[in-house]
Design a protein around this motif. Structure first.
Motif, mmCIF file in Angstrom:
data_model
loop_
_atom_site.group_PDB
_atom_site.id
_atom_site.type_symbol
_atom_site.label_atom_id
_atom_site.label_comp_id
_atom_site.label_asym_id
_atom_site.label_seq_id
_atom_site.Cartn_x
_atom_site.Cartn_y
_atom_site.Cartn_z
ATOM 1 N N TYR A 126 -8.670 5.925 2.196
ATOM 2 C CA TYR A 126 -7.740 4.836 1.986
ATOM 3 C C TYR A 126 -6.654 5.256 0.986
ATOM 4 C CZ TYR A 126 -6.364 -0.082 2.050
ATOM 5 O OH TYR A 126 -5.696 -1.277 2.245
ATOM 6 N N TRP B 154 0.800 -1.203 0.000
ATOM 7 C CA TRP B 154 0.000 0.000 0.000
ATOM 8 C C TRP B 154 0.844 1.269 0.000
ATOM 9 C CZ3 TRP B 154 -4.316 -0.677 -2.010
ATOM 10 C CH2 TRP B 154 -5.193 0.386 -2.109
ATOM 11 N N MET B 155 2.036 1.178 0.568
ATOM 12 C CA MET B 155 2.924 2.345 0.549
ATOM 13 C C MET B 155 3.295 2.703 -0.885
ATOM 14 S SD MET B 155 5.314 1.463 3.848
ATOM 15 C CE MET B 155 6.354 2.909 3.750
ATOM 16 N N LEU B 156 3.463 1.684 -1.732
ATOM 17 C CA LEU B 156 3.746 1.959 -3.147
ATOM 18 C C LEU B 156 2.562 2.665 -3.792
ATOM 19 C CD1 LEU B 156 5.568 1.533 -5.687
ATOM 20 C CD2 LEU B 156 4.375 -0.628 -6.037
ATOM 21 N N GLY C 245 -5.619 8.290 -0.030
ATOM 22 C CA GLY C 245 -4.936 9.574 0.065
ATOM 23 C C GLY C 245 -5.392 10.542 -1.012
ATOM 24 N N LEU D 50 0.263 4.531 -2.293
ATOM 25 C CA LEU D 50 0.124 5.893 -1.775
ATOM 26 C C LEU D 50 1.219 6.812 -2.282
ATOM 27 C CD1 LEU D 50 -0.829 5.163 1.939
ATOM 28 C CD2 LEU D 50 -2.274 6.217 0.201
ATOM 29 N N GLY D 51 2.422 6.280 -2.409
ATOM 30 C CA GLY D 51 3.550 7.143 -2.720
ATOM 31 C C GLY D 51 3.750 7.395 -4.203
ATOM 32 N N ARG D 52 3.405 6.416 -5.030
ATOM 33 C CA ARG D 52 3.842 6.511 -6.418
ATOM 34 C C ARG D 52 2.768 6.335 -7.474
ATOM 35 N NH1 ARG D 52 8.050 9.633 -6.230
ATOM 36 N NH2 ARG D 52 9.878 8.789 -5.153
ATOM 37 N N LYS D 53 1.553 5.979 -7.088
ATOM 38 C CA LYS D 53 0.556 5.744 -8.133
ATOM 39 C C LYS D 53 -0.323 6.963 -8.386
ATOM 40 C CE LYS D 53 0.360 0.730 -7.978
ATOM 41 N NZ LYS D 53 -0.517 -0.463 -7.929
#
Lengths: 247, 247
Positions: free
Chosen positions: A196, A146-148, A198, A150-153
């Motif tokens: 969820y 999920w960090m991927l 962001g 939130l951070g990059r998609k």
DNA sequence: AACCATCCTTGATATGGATCAAAAGGCGGA
DNA sequence: TCCGCCTTTTGATCCATATCAAGGATGGTT
């Protein structure tokens, strides 16, 4: 706002924790002990199961419905940090107070285990501890996935990722996995989805409309989603994070 | 690009896992078993410890230096999903292949344990399993904290959050916790910071400059940071996520 | 049936951070 | 000491998503 005992569940055989967390290798007397410390609670959509900071006297497993873990900043910005689908586990053995707010985002039934005796079981029953470690590692993997997101998609990829996850979990539960096309109900409001992902709820709405216009999904009403081609949706999600669907 | 045995470490007493993961309650014979299965590896800044998908024959603990876990999409977008500081643990018992790429972001020494015998220890030594569960739960909490950073914080808050985390960890290691002002070396390039924060390296550079201009931090060279007022920095981070510093 | 409270959609505009571009440190090696 | 590579800074412009605003759909209640 009153909890009630779920009326339709009689024994541990309906309880996901039996299969997923605890019972796979349980001896009969261990199962009996589990019976002693467990009870059911149900909640309606929107009800808060517990607030961050509340004293927490139980750990629990989702029997049916969906719940969310959220974190909120002083100024009101909130981020969902976990989505609890049936068979997911919530609660941290050894911790007195809840770190996150738990909210039912749809009708929800949870199977609760009183914390203290559950902790004793962990200490005295190695394979329960082992299973719990595995589940926690799975959750950690999911969080990192999920960090991927939130951070990059992009917003579109985020929506596609969320739909993929829900579709996959739904397919597994209804034994429809590996079907190319499928349908499911969205157990989240647009606002919950935005928390969820962001994003804002307007962006969520717009991107869902866009995916619909492009034929990636079909909407029946606001909440029911048809996915004509699951592989197309996974592709829109931008990577192989949902490759698990294929297996 | 050759690993070598770290020359300056003689026994388990320098190994963080002794204190954090495994050894706190170890019996002498268990310690001996640990000695048998462990070895040290060191890496220089930028070296890759392992690629996602590699076969993984060990689990490990960071002795000194910093490593990162990263995930990369086909098109090259990458997201750091974990930052490994001294005493942090890496590796998933029970998993054959690495899920993430591990890279040394500074000089790095790791204490490795061969996976198979380590797994046996887990199964036969309940308090090791227990400690490992605790560590995994801590990591899960950290990952969820980070989801709030990635999903809801501004670029400036993201930078302040990262600096707070590093400052706090550094203070704990050097026994300087609860000091109001402190200094530390940034163990990450601007690019690594951007991969952690879901930003571009230009934005990272600009926000660091802005924090410097506003007197929140002072730069000595590019990599050394002075924090005149830790509470100010924590405040810039936007919430209490680093309240742990106060304790 | 009419009302109300949510939830959702869509439009117009603003803006934070990305992208593209160039130049300025810093550092190891010849 | 100078060169060349890598990291970092800074500037100009663009764009994806946020923000502000209005109206539409849905479902429950009287």
């Amino acid at each position: 706002m009153q909890d009630m005992v779920a009326p339709n569940i009689k024994d541990c055989s309906d309880c996901p924790i039996r299969h997923r967390a605890v019972c796979a290798r349980c001896e009969p007397d261990e199962l009996e002990l589990l019976e002693d410390i467990k009870y059911y609670r149900s909640f309606s959509a929107g009800q808060t199961v517990m607030w961050a900071g509340d004293r927490m006297d139980f750990v629990a497993s989702v029997v049916s419905g969906v719940a969310s873990l959220t974190q909120t900043m002083e100024d009101g910005r909130t981020q969902m940090v976990g989505l609890l689908l049936p068979s997911d586990f919530v609660g941290r053995p050894g911790r007195e107070t809840a770190a996150y707010t738990v909210t039912a985002t749809s009708e929800l039934v949870m199977c609760c285990f009183r914390r203290k005796p559950f902790e004793q079981m962990i200490d005295t029953t190695p394979h329960i501890a082992h299973r719990l470690l595995e589940m926690t590692l799975d959750e950690l993997d999911a969080a990192r996935e999920w960090m991927l997101v939130l951070g990059r998609k992009t917003a579109r990829e985020k929506i596609a990722s969320l739909l993929s996850i829900i579709a996959r979990r739904d397919a597994i539960l209804s034994k429809n996995a590996e079907r190319k096309s499928l349908a499911f109900d969205l157990p989240l409001t647009r606002e919950a989805m935005s928390d969820y992902l962001g994003l804002t709820l307007e962006t969520v709405s717009r991107q869902i409309s866009a995916l619909k216009k492009d034929g990636v999904i079909v909407l029946e009403g606001k909440r029911r989603i048809l996915v004509p081609d699951m592989y197309r949706l996974i592709d829109e999600a931008g990577d192989d994070s949902d490759g698990g669907f294929l297996s």
